[in-house]
Design a protein around this motif. Structure first.
Motif, PDB file in Angstrom:
ATOM      1  N   TRP A  34       6.781  38.491  27.805  1.00 54.01           N
ATOM      2  CA  TRP A  34       7.396  37.609  26.814  1.00 54.01           C
ATOM      3  C   TRP A  34       8.871  37.957  26.628  1.00 54.01           C
ATOM      4  N   ALA A  35       9.199  39.248  26.549  1.00 56.96           N
ATOM      5  CA  ALA A  35      10.587  39.665  26.372  1.00 56.96           C
ATOM      6  C   ALA A  35      11.440  39.253  27.571  1.00 56.96           C
ATOM      7  N   VAL A  36      10.870  39.375  28.776  1.00 54.85           N
ATOM      8  CA  VAL A  36      11.599  38.937  29.974  1.00 54.85           C
ATOM      9  C   VAL A  36      11.828  37.429  29.924  1.00 54.85           C
ATOM     10  N   GLU A  37      10.811  36.691  29.514  1.00 54.55           N
ATOM     11  CA  GLU A  37      10.952  35.239  29.398  1.00 54.55           C
ATOM     12  C   GLU A  37      11.975  34.836  28.349  1.00 54.55           C
ATOM     13  N   GLN A  38      12.230  35.714  27.384  1.00 53.72           N
ATOM     14  CA  GLN A  38      13.217  35.450  26.340  1.00 53.72           C
ATOM     15  C   GLN A  38      14.641  35.777  26.774  1.00 53.72           C
ATOM     16  N   GLY A  39      14.825  36.119  28.041  1.00 56.46           N
ATOM     17  CA  GLY A  39      16.169  36.364  28.554  1.00 56.46           C
ATOM     18  C   GLY A  39      16.657  37.785  28.377  1.00 56.46           C
ATOM     19  N   LEU A  40      15.751  38.750  28.347  1.00 56.70           N
ATOM     20  CA  LEU A  40      16.128  40.159  28.240  1.00 56.70           C
ATOM     21  C   LEU A  40      15.935  40.860  29.579  1.00 56.70           C
TER      22      LEU A  40
END
Length: 604
Positions: free
Chosen positions: A282-288
């Motif tokens: 989820w964090a990767v999908e949020q642009g992190l």
């Protein structure tokens, strides 16, 4: 006529004989299984000087009770009052059953029993005997717990120890935990002709061999296949950890990367379970740009590992690695549970050495630094437990992770022990596939020297909140010097890091802090993806001196707190950059070593 009767009698005798032969066979098979297990155990331990982990864990003394000579005598008036109440309620209960259940069905204990999931099956109510058994049990349990509260002139810690020991005993003695007093087990015995007990015995003996209680289907999940599947690569490895970098899923990413420190007492993939509930994905999908440390499960080579190793050669080193790789001045950090405790120490060390600017923000998932209200886990930090840790690790220098698993299970014995005893050992039911339970059973070994110091310095001595009481490489630690912006998440029903204890972070750190109280507990309160729309969280922008004051004026928001955290961290991340070059695993100066989730998480 006589011939017909003789025939029926002969048939009945034949049926009885067949039943007798069947149940004799069941008993014989059970005896054979236990004899084979005993022979196997004897062969495995023959000639060894170290006891098997299963035997040692079975000797766990639990929270030590004060000696009988130190316990004050209860108030005689309180004893008389308790006895009077007990016999009055017993009389009412029996009168209700003698009156054919007219009053018993409406008693306070009947209502309590109906709400207790251990006795939720209709069989507990439909048969008067089992209805009496469950209500009598709850009445006795209620009076045992009340008896603890009646104790006077007992200090708070002693009373907590007595209360926990009494609760543990009460839960163990539930009639649901015994075949002869559980109507569901008796029904299953006749339905399967005893096969459920043989299957349950197989499960129990298998757990005895492993020295660990099974809580889910051990064959249902495979790392990197259907669990811990977020694409990424191991880009750095030390004797203490592997550093994993994840593949970007957006064209642009926040300039400031995210470095996650999971607890070293567990496997890191609690944050990367199935794709639909993976915080990392989820964090990767949020642009992190996300990095995670996968700690090594301790072995003999880590016997001398200490607090300094986890701070300097773990967290501080990883912070510099990521900064250098991406050529950025600072990183966002997350510390989960005990790794949050260590993160606070790392921040204090960075502040003391003039390096605080290396961390743009610190997020704490259910972490503690002040252990004055650390909950039931602190009851296990006794001289007896510390001696047992020495015994368990004497020949290896590390503590077998099954010991910690047994301790955590005992904190919630009704759900994490007796539930499986009934369902799997007595009812013979198959284990269900559940990613969270798979992770919970995937234990991690701990460096014994460091683990003992952690218990003594933090849980016992509470030295971390005493400025200068601890030091890292000769540098005194003072949490009062930490001015890094912090996001502190606590679980409302957390039994491992109680919210009252997590709240104390806000009283010791000096930077701007956002405190969030999440619904549920230590795991489900953290692992709560927005798509599921479960639970809730509370926020309050004011300044408060206690958790009670925070709650009094807090605003409740339905669903996951993750988006709130994403907004908070986004405000401290500057702009965005293209997800190219070193933002892709292997695209910078650190070549990939292997695919995520790496080999350390698979080591046993």
């Amino acid at each position: 006529m006589a011939d017909g009767q003789d025939g029926r009698e002969s048939a009945d005798m034949g049926s009885t004989l067949r039943d007798l032969q069947h149940w004799t066979g069941v008993i014989g098979r059970a005896q054979q299984m236990m004899l084979e297990h005993a022979a196997e155990a004897a062969a495995m331990t023959g000639g060894k000087t170290q006891e098997p982990i299963g035997a040692l864990v079975s000797e766990m003394p639990g929270p030590a009770l004060p000696g009988s000579a130190t316990l004050p005598l209860p108030d005689p008036a309180a004893i008389a009052r308790a006895q009077s109440e007990f016999w009055a309620e017993s009389l009412n209960l029996w009168q209700g059953f003698l009156a054919k259940g007219q009053d018993a069905a409406n008693s306070a204990f009947a209502i309590a029993a109906d709400k207790d999931k251990r006795f939720s099956a209709p069989q507990w109510r439909e048969h008067p005997l089992f209805d009496l058994i469950r209500q009598t049990y709850l009445m006795i349990a209620d009076h045992l717990m009340k008896g603890v509260e009646e104790l006077e002139d007992v200090d708070r810690r002693q009373k907590e120890q007595i209360r926990f020991a009494t609760k543990t005993f009460v839960e163990a003695m539930s009639p649901a935990n015994f075949a002869a007093t559980n109507p569901l087990v008796l029904e299953k015995m006749f339905e399967t002709r005893g096969e459920n007990l043989l299957r349950g015995l197989e499960y129990m003996l298998a757990d005895l061999r492993r020295g660990q209680l099974t809580q889910g289907d051990r064959t249902a999940f495979e790392l990197g296949v259907n669990i811990a599947t977020t694409p990424g690569k191991v880009i750095h490895e030390t004797p203490l950890y592997q550093l994993i970098q994840y593949e970007p899923m957006t064209d642009k990413v926040l300039d400031v990367p995210l470095l996650i420190f999971p607890p070293w007492i567990n496997r890191f993939y609690i944050l990367d379970l199935k794709p639909e509930n993976s915080f990392i994905r989820w964090a990767v999908e949020q642009g992190l740009t996300v990095f995670v440390l996968s700690w090594k499960s301790a072995d003999e080579t880590m016997a001398e590992t200490t607090m300094e190793d986890y701070v300097l050669r773990g967290q501080a080193e990883a912070i510099d690695l990521v900064r250098d790789l991406l050529d950025v001045p600072a990183v966002h950090t997350i510390g989960y549970c005990v790794a949050g405790t260590t993160l606070a120490m790392t921040l204090a060390w960075l502040a003391a050495t003039g390096q605080a600017a290396k961390v743009a923000s610190a997020t704490f998932f259910t972490a503690q630094v002040d252990f004055t209200e650390a909950g039931d886990l602190s009851l296990f930090v006794t001289d007896e437990q510390l001696k047992l840790i020495e015994k368990l690790s004497a020949n290896t220098g590390y503590l077998d992770g099954r010991y910690m698993a047994a301790t955590f299970n005992l904190l919630r014995g009704r759900d994490l022990i007796w539930n499986y005893v009934v369902n799997n050992y007595l009812l013979g039911q198959d284990y269900v596939p559940f990613d969270l339970l798979h992770w919970n059973s995937d234990v991690t070994n701990l460096p014994a020297k460091w683990h003992r110091a952690y218990l003594e310095d933090f849980y016992r001595g509470n030295r971390l909140v005493e400025a200068g009481a601890l030091n890292i490489a000769g540098t005194p630690i003072d949490l009062g010097r930490v001015e890094t912006p912090a996001y502190v998440e606590a679980g409302r029903e957390d039994h491992i890091a109680p919210p009252e204890s997590v709240w104390k972070l806000t009283q010791h750190l000096k930077g701007p802090i956002r405190f969030v109280l999440a619904g549920s507990g230590h795991i489900a309160g953290v692992i709560n993806p927005p798509a599921k729309n479960r639970y809730q969280y509370w926020t309050n922008p004011g300044t408060f001196s206690s958790l009670e004051d925070f709650i009094a004026g807090a605003v409740e928001t339905k669903g996951s707190w993750w988006p709130d955290w994403r907004n908070w961290i986004g405000e401290r991340s500057g702009g965005t950059v293209e997800a190219t070059g070193a933002r892709i695993p292997g695209g910078g100066k650190l070549p990939p070593l292997e695919e995520a989730p790496g080999s350390y998480v698979r080591s046993r």
